[in-house]
Each structure stands twice: as C-alpha cells, then as structure tokens.
Motif scaffolding. Structure first.
Motif, PDB file in Angstrom:
ATOM      1  N   THR A  44       0.797  -1.234  -0.030  1.00 42.54           N
ATOM      2  CA  THR A  44       0.010  -0.023  -0.047  1.00 42.54           C
ATOM      3  C   THR A  44       0.872   1.280  -0.041  1.00 42.54           C
ATOM      4  O   THR A  44       1.757   1.311   0.835  1.00 42.54           O
ATOM      5  CB  THR A  44      -0.978   0.195   1.334  1.00 42.54           C
ATOM      6  OG1 THR A  44      -1.678  -1.185   1.124  1.00 42.54           O
ATOM      7  CG2 THR A  44      -1.860   1.367   1.132  1.00 42.54           C
ATOM      8  N   VAL A  45       0.493   2.293  -0.978  1.00 37.26           N
ATOM      9  CA  VAL A  45       1.257   3.211  -1.035  1.00 37.26           C
ATOM     10  C   VAL A  45       0.560   4.664  -0.721  1.00 37.26           C
ATOM     11  O   VAL A  45      -0.650   4.693  -1.127  1.00 37.26           O
ATOM     12  CB  VAL A  45       1.911   3.742  -2.604  1.00 37.26           C
ATOM     13  CG1 VAL A  45       2.616   5.074  -2.587  1.00 37.26           C
ATOM     14  CG2 VAL A  45       2.637   2.587  -2.753  1.00 37.26           C
ATOM     15  N   VAL A  46       0.831   5.534   0.392  1.00 36.39           N
ATOM     16  CA  VAL A  46       0.116   6.469   0.893  1.00 36.39           C
ATOM     17  C   VAL A  46       0.729   7.758   0.698  1.00 36.39           C
ATOM     18  O   VAL A  46       1.873   7.741   0.983  1.00 36.39           O
ATOM     19  CB  VAL A  46      -0.088   6.170   2.348  1.00 36.39           C
ATOM     20  CG1 VAL A  46      -1.114   7.313   2.643  1.00 36.39           C
ATOM     21  CG2 VAL A  46      -1.064   4.820   2.589  1.00 36.39           C
ATOM     22  N   LYS A  47       0.023   8.583   0.197  1.00 36.46           N
ATOM     23  CA  LYS A  47       0.624  10.070   0.203  1.00 36.46           C
ATOM     24  C   LYS A  47      -0.202  10.866   1.185  1.00 36.46           C
ATOM     25  O   LYS A  47      -1.422  10.888   1.003  1.00 36.46           O
ATOM     26  CB  LYS A  47       0.492  10.471  -1.357  1.00 36.46           C
ATOM     27  CG  LYS A  47       1.007  11.951  -1.479  1.00 36.46           C
ATOM     28  CD  LYS A  47       0.576  12.726  -2.841  1.00 36.46           C
ATOM     29  CE  LYS A  47       1.086  14.124  -2.809  1.00 36.46           C
ATOM     30  NZ  LYS A  47       0.728  14.613  -4.148  1.00 36.46           N
ATOM     31  N   THR A  48       0.439  11.533   1.992  1.00 41.73           N
ATOM     32  CA  THR A  48      -0.200  12.220   2.895  1.00 41.73           C
ATOM     33  C   THR A  48      -0.324  13.634   2.371  1.00 41.73           C
ATOM     34  O   THR A  48       0.152  14.082   1.474  1.00 41.73           O
ATOM     35  CB  THR A  48       0.419  12.391   4.303  1.00 41.73           C
ATOM     36  OG1 THR A  48       1.784  12.826   4.108  1.00 41.73           O
ATOM     37  CG2 THR A  48       0.651  11.038   4.856  1.00 41.73           C
ATOM     38  N   LYS A  49      -1.271  14.687   3.183  1.00 36.46           N
ATOM     39  CA  LYS A  49      -1.270  15.790   2.525  1.00 36.46           C
ATOM     40  C   LYS A  49      -0.502  16.671   2.785  1.00 36.46           C
ATOM     41  O   LYS A  49      -0.188  17.831   2.096  1.00 36.46           O
ATOM     42  CB  LYS A  49      -2.599  16.613   3.718  1.00 36.46           C
ATOM     43  CG  LYS A  49      -4.066  16.558   3.009  1.00 36.46           C
ATOM     44  CD  LYS A  49      -4.796  17.307   3.921  1.00 36.46           C
ATOM     45  CE  LYS A  49      -5.726  18.317   3.192  1.00 36.46           C
ATOM     46  NZ  LYS A  49      -6.595  19.027   4.041  1.00 36.46           N
ATOM     47  N   SER A  50       0.710  16.409   3.502  1.00 39.89           N
ATOM     48  CA  SER A  50       2.047  16.823   3.419  1.00 39.89           C
ATOM     49  C   SER A  50       3.057  16.675   2.594  1.00 39.89           C
ATOM     50  O   SER A  50       3.897  17.196   2.481  1.00 39.89           O
ATOM     51  CB  SER A  50       2.608  16.852   4.813  1.00 39.89           C
ATOM     52  OG  SER A  50       3.165  15.484   5.117  1.00 39.89           O
ATOM     53  N   GLY A  51       2.525  15.844   1.583  1.00 41.17           N
ATOM     54  CA  GLY A  51       3.275  15.471   0.444  1.00 41.17           C
ATOM     55  C   GLY A  51       4.196  14.307   0.851  1.00 41.17           C
ATOM     56  O   GLY A  51       5.146  14.089  -0.210  1.00 41.17           O
ATOM     57  N   ARG A  52       4.314  13.674   1.889  1.00 43.77           N
ATOM     58  CA  ARG A  52       5.074  12.777   1.870  1.00 43.77           C
ATOM     59  C   ARG A  52       4.296  11.317   1.825  1.00 43.77           C
ATOM     60  O   ARG A  52       3.196  11.265   1.789  1.00 43.77           O
ATOM     61  CB  ARG A  52       5.321  12.443   3.684  1.00 43.77           C
ATOM     62  CG  ARG A  52       6.376  13.584   4.175  1.00 43.77           C
ATOM     63  CD  ARG A  52       6.906  13.606   5.524  1.00 43.77           C
ATOM     64  NE  ARG A  52       7.787  14.404   5.628  1.00 43.77           N
ATOM     65  CZ  ARG A  52       7.643  15.453   6.714  1.00 43.77           C
ATOM     66  NH1 ARG A  52       6.583  15.139   7.944  1.00 43.77           N
ATOM     67  NH2 ARG A  52       8.551  16.400   7.287  1.00 43.77           N
ATOM     68  N   TYR A  53       5.377  10.367   1.235  1.00 44.77           N
ATOM     69  CA  TYR A  53       4.962   9.317   0.805  1.00 44.77           C
ATOM     70  C   TYR A  53       5.147   7.894   1.862  1.00 44.77           C
ATOM     71  O   TYR A  53       6.448   8.134   2.458  1.00 44.77           O
ATOM     72  CB  TYR A  53       5.306   8.782  -0.428  1.00 44.77           C
ATOM     73  CG  TYR A  53       4.820   9.333  -1.911  1.00 44.77           C
ATOM     74  CD1 TYR A  53       3.824   8.940  -2.314  1.00 44.77           C
ATOM     75  CD2 TYR A  53       5.488  10.683  -1.901  1.00 44.77           C
ATOM     76  CE1 TYR A  53       3.314   9.490  -3.390  1.00 44.77           C
ATOM     77  CE2 TYR A  53       5.001  11.343  -3.241  1.00 44.77           C
ATOM     78  CZ  TYR A  53       3.782  10.964  -3.787  1.00 44.77           C
ATOM     79  OH  TYR A  53       3.261  11.585  -4.964  1.00 44.77           O
ATOM     80  N   TYR A  54       4.417   6.915   2.114  1.00 47.47           N
ATOM     81  CA  TYR A  54       4.777   6.202   2.785  1.00 47.47           C
ATOM     82  C   TYR A  54       4.308   4.562   2.155  1.00 47.47           C
ATOM     83  O   TYR A  54       3.497   4.617   1.478  1.00 47.47           O
ATOM     84  CB  TYR A  54       4.110   6.043   4.242  1.00 47.47           C
ATOM     85  CG  TYR A  54       4.395   7.411   5.103  1.00 47.47           C
ATOM     86  CD1 TYR A  54       5.515   7.317   6.172  1.00 47.47           C
ATOM     87  CD2 TYR A  54       3.564   8.301   4.990  1.00 47.47           C
ATOM     88  CE1 TYR A  54       5.856   8.117   6.685  1.00 47.47           C
ATOM     89  CE2 TYR A  54       3.947   9.381   5.756  1.00 47.47           C
ATOM     90  CZ  TYR A  54       5.011   9.608   6.534  1.00 47.47           C
ATOM     91  OH  TYR A  54       5.544  10.610   7.480  1.00 47.47           O
TER      92      TYR A  54
END
Length: 156
Positions: A44-54
């Motif tokens: 699972t690739v997640v992009k947060t509102k702050s622009g970081r990817y996890y």
C-alpha cells in the motif's frame, strides 16, 4: 504510476499478490498434500497531505518474533486527566504520567499556524504554503502522540 482515489486527506493505492522480484519464490503445487503455494506480498502506497509518501508492505511469516508477556499486576486503574496525561494506580502504588514537553510545544505551534492560515487570502500562493506547513505540523503532532502512546504501552 498509481492512480490515487481522492484529492482530500491522505491518498492510498493498494496492489496485492505480487511475486517478489530477484527471489526464487515461484508458484509451487504440492500434489501429495493438495496445496498450491503462492508467494504473497501486498503493498500500500500512501501520500499524505503534507506531501510525504509511505509504503506499507504486508507479508506472511512462519514464526512471530514478539512473545506475549504475562502482566505482573492483575488490577490496574487509569485516570486520564487534563493536568496530567494519566494517573495509574496498581498494587505498587500510584504514579502520574506527565504530557511530554515536545508535544505541548508542537500543539502551541499548531495553534499559531492555524491562526496564520486563517488570515491568509483565499486561493493565494501564501495560503497554499501555509496549508502545507499546517499539514506537516498536524502530521508531526499525530506521529508524536502515537510514539508517546506506543512507548507508554511497552514500558514496564
């Protein structure tokens, strides 16, 4: 490239059942026992509102690493409060857990950034930058709280 579902909040993309590259893991069929072995990986690739990817990778393992500990006390009372994070009472006595100072400072920064954002003109470049700064601070506060709670749980 992943196609994210929505623009607001965090965006996520999940890919299931991929064969690991550069490994000798292949699909095997065991006719004697009647099993099919499929190497599994779920990403699972997640992009947060702050622009970081996890990236979160889910795999199956044979033996768990963490062992379950038996609790030393059978009865424990926890009182969550406003002045202290918690007051914990058990057989050994009562002790108070204070809020961490870095979390108090971060929440003050968060309030200040929210005030600054409310004064920015709508649809301006400075507002976009303020939104990104605020999102980064929200993420820092969230991660700090999770870290503090995780450390409290593991403490003996």
């Amino acid at each position: 490239m992943p196609k994210f579902k929505k623009k607001k909040d965090k965006q996520s993309y999940t890919k299931n059942n991929q064969i690991l590259p550069n490994r000798n893991e292949t699909i095997r069929v065991d006719f004697e026992e009647g099993f099919i072995y499929l190497p599994k990986i779920s990403v699972t690739v997640v992009k947060t509102k702050s622009g970081r990817y996890y990236v979160s990778i889910l795999v199956e393992v044979q033996d768990p690493r963490n062992e379950i500990k038996e609790p030393s006390n059978l009865v424990c009372r926890i009182d969550l409060g406003l002045q202290h994070f918690a007051a914990i009472a058990n057989d050994a006595g009562v002790f108070k857990v204070e809020y961490p100072k870095y979390l108090i400072k971060a929440e003050k920064r968060l309030k200040r950034l929210q005030r600054q954002l409310s004064r920015k003109e709508k649809e301006s470049r400075n507002r976009e930058k303020a939104v990104k700064r605020l999102a980064r601070e929200h993420e820092y506060v969230k991660n700090s709280k999770e870290d503090f709670l995780h450390k409290m749980q593991k403490r003996t």
